[in-house]
Scaffold this motif. Structure first.
Motif, PDB file in Angstrom:
ATOM      1  N   ARG A 367      13.680 -11.402 -19.718  1.00 32.17           N
ATOM      2  CA  ARG A 367      14.321 -12.372 -18.834  1.00 32.17           C
ATOM      3  C   ARG A 367      14.149 -11.936 -17.383  1.00 32.17           C
ATOM      4  NH1 ARG A 367      17.910 -15.911 -21.100  1.00 32.17           N
ATOM      5  NH2 ARG A 367      18.439 -15.564 -23.286  1.00 32.17           N
ATOM      6  N   SER A 368      14.455 -12.868 -16.466  1.00 32.76           N
ATOM      7  CA  SER A 368      14.445 -12.505 -15.049  1.00 32.76           C
ATOM      8  C   SER A 368      15.529 -11.466 -14.788  1.00 32.76           C
ATOM      9  CB  SER A 368      14.700 -13.742 -14.186  1.00 32.76           C
ATOM     10  OG  SER A 368      13.643 -14.667 -14.342  1.00 32.76           O
ATOM     11  N   VAL A 369      15.240 -10.544 -13.869  1.00 35.27           N
ATOM     12  CA  VAL A 369      16.139  -9.420 -13.611  1.00 35.27           C
ATOM     13  C   VAL A 369      16.407  -9.314 -12.117  1.00 35.27           C
ATOM     14  CG1 VAL A 369      16.510  -6.941 -13.946  1.00 35.27           C
ATOM     15  CG2 VAL A 369      14.982  -8.182 -15.483  1.00 35.27           C
ATOM     16  N   HIS A 370      17.661  -9.044 -11.751  1.00 33.53           N
ATOM     17  CA  HIS A 370      17.964  -8.731 -10.358  1.00 33.53           C
ATOM     18  C   HIS A 370      18.577  -7.341 -10.287  1.00 33.53           C
ATOM     19  CE1 HIS A 370      18.754  -9.238  -6.137  1.00 33.53           C
ATOM     20  NE2 HIS A 370      20.019  -8.881  -6.323  1.00 33.53           N
ATOM     21  N   TRP A 371      17.966  -6.473  -9.473  1.00 38.85           N
ATOM     22  CA  TRP A 371      18.440  -5.102  -9.281  1.00 38.85           C
ATOM     23  C   TRP A 371      19.254  -5.052  -7.997  1.00 38.85           C
ATOM     24  CZ3 TRP A 371      16.569  -0.853 -12.394  1.00 38.85           C
ATOM     25  CH2 TRP A 371      15.638  -1.230 -13.359  1.00 38.85           C
ATOM     26  N   ALA A 372      20.416  -4.406  -8.045  1.00 40.37           N
ATOM     27  CA  ALA A 372      21.268  -4.315  -6.857  1.00 40.37           C
ATOM     28  C   ALA A 372      21.826  -2.907  -6.717  1.00 40.37           C
ATOM     29  CB  ALA A 372      22.417  -5.319  -6.946  1.00 40.37           C
ATOM     30  N   GLY A 373      21.896  -2.447  -5.462  1.00 41.28           N
ATOM     31  CA  GLY A 373      22.384  -1.095  -5.192  1.00 41.28           C
ATOM     32  C   GLY A 373      23.892  -0.994  -5.151  1.00 41.28           C
ATOM     33  N   CYS A 374      24.591  -2.132  -5.164  1.00 39.67           N
ATOM     34  CA  CYS A 374      26.056  -2.119  -5.236  1.00 39.67           C
ATOM     35  C   CYS A 374      26.521  -3.484  -5.738  1.00 39.67           C
ATOM     36  CB  CYS A 374      26.681  -1.772  -3.884  1.00 39.67           C
ATOM     37  SG  CYS A 374      26.709  -3.138  -2.703  1.00 39.67           S
ATOM     38  N   GLU A 375      27.823  -3.625  -5.869  1.00 40.72           N
ATOM     39  CA  GLU A 375      28.370  -4.836  -6.490  1.00 40.72           C
ATOM     40  C   GLU A 375      28.129  -6.108  -5.675  1.00 40.72           C
ATOM     41  OE1 GLU A 375      29.496  -4.977  -9.417  1.00 40.72           O
ATOM     42  OE2 GLU A 375      29.904  -2.881  -9.945  1.00 40.72           O
ATOM     43  N   ARG A 376      27.740  -5.980  -4.422  1.00 38.26           N
ATOM     44  CA  ARG A 376      27.497  -7.185  -3.617  1.00 38.26           C
ATOM     45  C   ARG A 376      26.340  -8.026  -4.142  1.00 38.26           C
ATOM     46  NH1 ARG A 376      27.861  -6.628   2.868  1.00 38.26           N
ATOM     47  NH2 ARG A 376      30.025  -5.979   3.032  1.00 38.26           N
ATOM     48  N   ARG A 377      25.371  -7.388  -4.723  1.00 38.25           N
ATOM     49  CA  ARG A 377      24.221  -8.070  -5.340  1.00 38.25           C
ATOM     50  C   ARG A 377      23.485  -8.972  -4.350  1.00 38.25           C
ATOM     51  NH1 ARG A 377      26.489  -9.047 -11.471  1.00 38.25           N
ATOM     52  NH2 ARG A 377      28.135  -7.513 -11.295  1.00 38.25           N
ATOM     53  N   CYS A 378      23.238  -8.477  -3.159  1.00 39.75           N
ATOM     54  CA  CYS A 378      22.530  -9.266  -2.143  1.00 39.75           C
ATOM     55  C   CYS A 378      21.195  -9.758  -2.694  1.00 39.75           C
ATOM     56  CB  CYS A 378      22.259  -8.426  -0.902  1.00 39.75           C
ATOM     57  SG  CYS A 378      23.743  -7.831  -0.086  1.00 39.75           S
ATOM     58  N   GLY A 379      20.830 -10.979  -2.320  1.00 35.11           N
ATOM     59  CA  GLY A 379      19.535 -11.535  -2.697  1.00 35.11           C
ATOM     60  C   GLY A 379      19.464 -12.012  -4.128  1.00 35.11           C
ATOM     61  N   ARG A 380      20.605 -12.045  -4.823  1.00 34.90           N
ATOM     62  CA  ARG A 380      20.574 -12.491  -6.221  1.00 34.90           C
ATOM     63  C   ARG A 380      20.173 -13.957  -6.276  1.00 34.90           C
ATOM     64  NH1 ARG A 380      23.354 -14.822 -10.395  1.00 34.90           N
ATOM     65  NH2 ARG A 380      23.552 -13.607 -12.310  1.00 34.90           N
ATOM     66  N   PRO A 381      19.184 -14.325  -7.107  1.00 34.73           N
ATOM     67  CA  PRO A 381      18.794 -15.736  -7.216  1.00 34.73           C
ATOM     68  C   PRO A 381      19.926 -16.563  -7.818  1.00 34.73           C
ATOM     69  CG  PRO A 381      17.187 -14.284  -8.285  1.00 34.73           C
ATOM     70  CD  PRO A 381      18.395 -13.462  -7.981  1.00 34.73           C
ATOM     71  N   ARG A 382      19.874 -17.875  -7.586  1.00 31.12           N
ATOM     72  CA  ARG A 382      20.886 -18.751  -8.169  1.00 31.12           C
ATOM     73  C   ARG A 382      20.614 -18.995  -9.648  1.00 31.12           C
ATOM     74  NH1 ARG A 382      22.097 -24.004  -6.138  1.00 31.12           N
ATOM     75  NH2 ARG A 382      24.234 -23.540  -6.678  1.00 31.12           N
ATOM     76  N   SER A 383      19.377 -18.781 -10.064  1.00 28.47           N
ATOM     77  CA  SER A 383      19.035 -19.034 -11.459  1.00 28.47           C
ATOM     78  C   SER A 383      19.591 -17.922 -12.351  1.00 28.47           C
ATOM     79  CB  SER A 383      17.520 -19.124 -11.603  1.00 28.47           C
ATOM     80  OG  SER A 383      16.921 -17.981 -11.036  1.00 28.47           O
ATOM     81  N   GLU A 384      19.509 -18.125 -13.649  1.00 26.91           N
ATOM     82  CA  GLU A 384      20.052 -17.158 -14.606  1.00 26.91           C
ATOM     83  C   GLU A 384      19.225 -15.872 -14.585  1.00 26.91           C
ATOM     84  OE1 GLU A 384      21.497 -18.131 -18.894  1.00 26.91           O
ATOM     85  OE2 GLU A 384      19.410 -17.526 -19.004  1.00 26.91           O
ATOM     86  N   VAL A 385      19.880 -14.744 -14.407  1.00 27.64           N
ATOM     87  CA  VAL A 385      19.192 -13.448 -14.402  1.00 27.64           C
ATOM     88  C   VAL A 385      20.034 -12.421 -15.147  1.00 27.64           C
ATOM     89  CG1 VAL A 385      18.007 -13.802 -12.184  1.00 27.64           C
ATOM     90  CG2 VAL A 385      20.265 -12.718 -12.220  1.00 27.64           C
ATOM     91  N   VAL A 386      19.370 -11.353 -15.590  1.00 31.35           N
ATOM     92  CA  VAL A 386      20.085 -10.167 -16.050  1.00 31.35           C
ATOM     93  C   VAL A 386      20.373  -9.327 -14.808  1.00 31.35           C
ATOM     94  CG1 VAL A 386      19.985  -8.093 -17.477  1.00 31.35           C
ATOM     95  CG2 VAL A 386      18.867 -10.202 -18.263  1.00 31.35           C
ATOM     96  N   ASP A 387      21.631  -8.957 -14.600  1.00 32.18           N
ATOM     97  CA  ASP A 387      21.999  -8.139 -13.443  1.00 32.18           C
ATOM     98  C   ASP A 387      21.928  -6.667 -13.809  1.00 32.18           C
ATOM     99  OD1 ASP A 387      23.124  -9.912 -11.153  1.00 32.18           O
ATOM    100  OD2 ASP A 387      23.982 -10.773 -12.981  1.00 32.18           O
ATOM    101  N   VAL A 388      21.210  -5.898 -12.983  1.00 25.75           N
ATOM    102  CA  VAL A 388      21.183  -4.444 -13.134  1.00 25.75           C
ATOM    103  C   VAL A 388      21.801  -3.881 -11.853  1.00 25.75           C
ATOM    104  CG1 VAL A 388      19.736  -2.417 -13.451  1.00 25.75           C
ATOM    105  CG2 VAL A 388      19.116  -4.563 -14.570  1.00 25.75           C
ATOM    106  N   VAL A 389      23.003  -3.368 -11.965  1.00 27.21           N
ATOM    107  CA  VAL A 389      23.783  -2.984 -10.783  1.00 27.21           C
ATOM    108  C   VAL A 389      24.004  -1.473 -10.778  1.00 27.21           C
ATOM    109  CG1 VAL A 389      25.938  -3.360  -9.519  1.00 27.21           C
ATOM    110  CG2 VAL A 389      24.962  -5.210 -10.893  1.00 27.21           C
ATOM    111  N   ALA A 390      23.650  -0.828  -9.664  1.00 32.28           N
ATOM    112  CA  ALA A 390      23.849   0.622  -9.562  1.00 32.28           C
ATOM    113  C   ALA A 390      25.342   0.949  -9.568  1.00 32.28           C
ATOM    114  CB  ALA A 390      23.198   1.142  -8.284  1.00 32.28           C
ATOM    115  N   VAL A 391      25.689   1.947 -10.371  1.00 29.32           N
ATOM    116  CA  VAL A 391      27.066   2.461 -10.420  1.00 29.32           C
ATOM    117  C   VAL A 391      26.956   3.982 -10.322  1.00 29.32           C
ATOM    118  CG1 VAL A 391      27.956   0.536 -11.807  1.00 29.32           C
ATOM    119  CG2 VAL A 391      26.993   2.540 -12.957  1.00 29.32           C
ATOM    120  N   PRO A 392      28.034   4.679 -10.014  1.00 26.69           N
ATOM    121  CA  PRO A 392      27.933   6.142  -9.926  1.00 26.69           C
ATOM    122  C   PRO A 392      27.343   6.737 -11.206  1.00 26.69           C
ATOM    123  CG  PRO A 392      30.021   5.399  -9.036  1.00 26.69           C
ATOM    124  CD  PRO A 392      29.371   4.192  -9.651  1.00 26.69           C
TER     125      PRO A 392
END
Ligand code: SF4
Length: 422
Positions: A367-392
């Motif tokens: 599936r489409s994937v969006h990688w983010a360095g924090c919970e803000r998820r800047c640049g996340r597309p409006r379409s359906e994606v799997v979120d990969v969010v950095a956590v400690p």
């Protein structure tokens, strides 16, 4: 490249010289309004196989009108206009004020909501500008700092009411909106907005450009089904119910590969991995476009070069691929996005772009994937994606309400792959 088809240029050695250069090229026409010249248009308008209205004259008129109205310099930098040629691509991009062909008129969407406003093509630009002024008036009335129309209390409905009042003889509106004019909206009207709006409604109507657009639109719209028609009518099909329009299919990826155009020429579309367009990429794009080609950016972090012969398009596809741009719709780069991450963003917990690049070979077919360095998820597309969010200590993978946290990148990739389509 941003999700608004803008370019942010980084790592400049001489910013002043760069600014002077792009100003000399005509890319900074208004020092006062530069921050608010946010207009999306269908990337293939006037050229592509699906559009029913060439919106290029409307884009130029909207840009010019925006820069000419002093109060609009006060719009928030996030405020967005969209002109869709009937393709249904940019009308679904979360703009504050959008227009899309609908039979022999244009449908106006306010924060994506259809309040039943329909107007002739020649009134579209003054109406959109007045809607933006109405946003500012309503924002002041609510004593709000809102950046977007949807953030105001009842914002789209209030702006619809003001449009109905100011453009009485030019637009069709449902009775529900007209009723609102006679209650709350009238009390909010201020003299400067009324004066500006009414003075500018009539002027563009008789211009040659808009008359040509109207004729072209009438011909093309008559030749194909109405945009927005659906076989089974639902509540969202009816003008004025305030719901998002049905029947407009969101196109969530950039045009890719060789595309035959309506004038017999060809375009080549390419995605830019993670939206990072390098100087080398730009040089290759300039080379394949030559002096006659047309280069357009897309809100899906892609680029289109149009006006090519079949042979030129084929060699351009090879050249762009060699440079690292993506023309194959099956590439795992298509649908992969990431925020800036480290080292560009101080909030980021890790270098998400490096991890996204490392994972690409293993993510073909996912599936489409969006990688983010924090919970803000800047640049996340409006379409359906799997979120990969950095956590400690690792990443959390989120999809459809199921979240799992992993320490190792291999485990992250395996989890993303497990959220396969079907
Ligand atoms: S999502 Fe977080 S880390 Fe990424 S760019 Fe935005 S603020 Fe920075």
């Amino acid at each position: 490249m941003t999700s608004r088809a803008n370019i942010q240029v980084r790592a400049l050695r001489d910013p002043a010289a760069f600014a002077a250069g792009i100003a000399a090229a005509g890319l900074l026409p208004s020092a006062t309004h530069e921050r608010v010249r946010n207009i999306l248009a269908s990337p293939l308008t006037g050229l592509g196989p699906y559009g029913v209205l060439d919106v290029r004259p409307l884009v130029a008129a909207l840009d010019e009108g925006l820069c000419a109205r002093t109060p609009l310099a006060g719009l928030p930098g996030r405020f967005l206009f969209a002109l869709d040629d009937g393709t249904g691509d940019v009308a679904t991009q979360n703009a504050d004020i959008s227009a899309i062909p609908d039979a022999d008129s244009l449908r106006i969407l306010l924060a994506g909501e259809d309040h039943g406003i329909r107007c002739p093509v020649e009134v579209t630009v003054p109406l959109m500008l007045t809607a933006a002024e109405s946003f500012l008036t309503e924002r002041a009335a609510q004593n709000s700092e809102a950046w977007r129309l949807a953030e105001l209390q009842d914002g789209p409905a209030q702006v619809a009411a003001r449009i109905a009042e100011l453009f009485t003889s030019h637009v069709t509106v449902p009775a529900r909106v007209t009723a609102l004019v006679n209650t709350t909206a009238t009390a909010r009207v201020t003299a400067p907005v009324t004066t500006t709006a009414t003075a500018q409604v009539a002027a563009p109507v008789t211009t040659t450009a808009t008359a040509q657009v109207a004729a072209r639109a009438a011909t093309k719209v008559a030749a194909r089904p109405t945009v927005g028609q659906t076989s089974a009518e639902g509540p969202g099909d009816r003008p004025g119910d305030g719901r998002p329009p049905l029947g407009v299919t969101p196109l969530s990826i950039t045009p890719l590969g060789v595309i035959p155009l309506s004038d017999g020429t060809y375009a080549i579309g390419a995605a830019v991995p993670l939206g990072r367009l390098s100087a080398a990429h730009a040089a290759v794009l300039a080379e394949v476009a030559g002096s006659e080609g047309i280069v357009r950016l897309t809100p899906w972090r892609g680029v289109v070069v149009a006006g090519l012969s079949a042979e030129e398009a084929a060699s351009a596809e090879a050249a762009l691929g060699d440079a690292g741009l993506v023309t194959d719709p099956r590439s795992p780069w298509v649908g992969m996005t990431a925020c800036t991450g480290r080292p560009g963003c101080a909030k980021s917990l890790t270098d998400v772009q490096a991890d996204a690049r490392a994972s690409v070979p293993a993510l073909r077919g996912s599936r489409s994937v969006h990688w983010a360095g924090c919970e803000r998820r800047c640049g996340r597309p409006r379409s359906e994606v799997v979120d990969v969010v950095a956590v400690p200590g690792g990443y959390r993978v989120d999809f459809e309400g199921v979240s799992r946290t992993h320490r190792e990148l291999d485990a992250v990739v395996g989890d993303v792959r497990s959220r396969r389509i079907g």
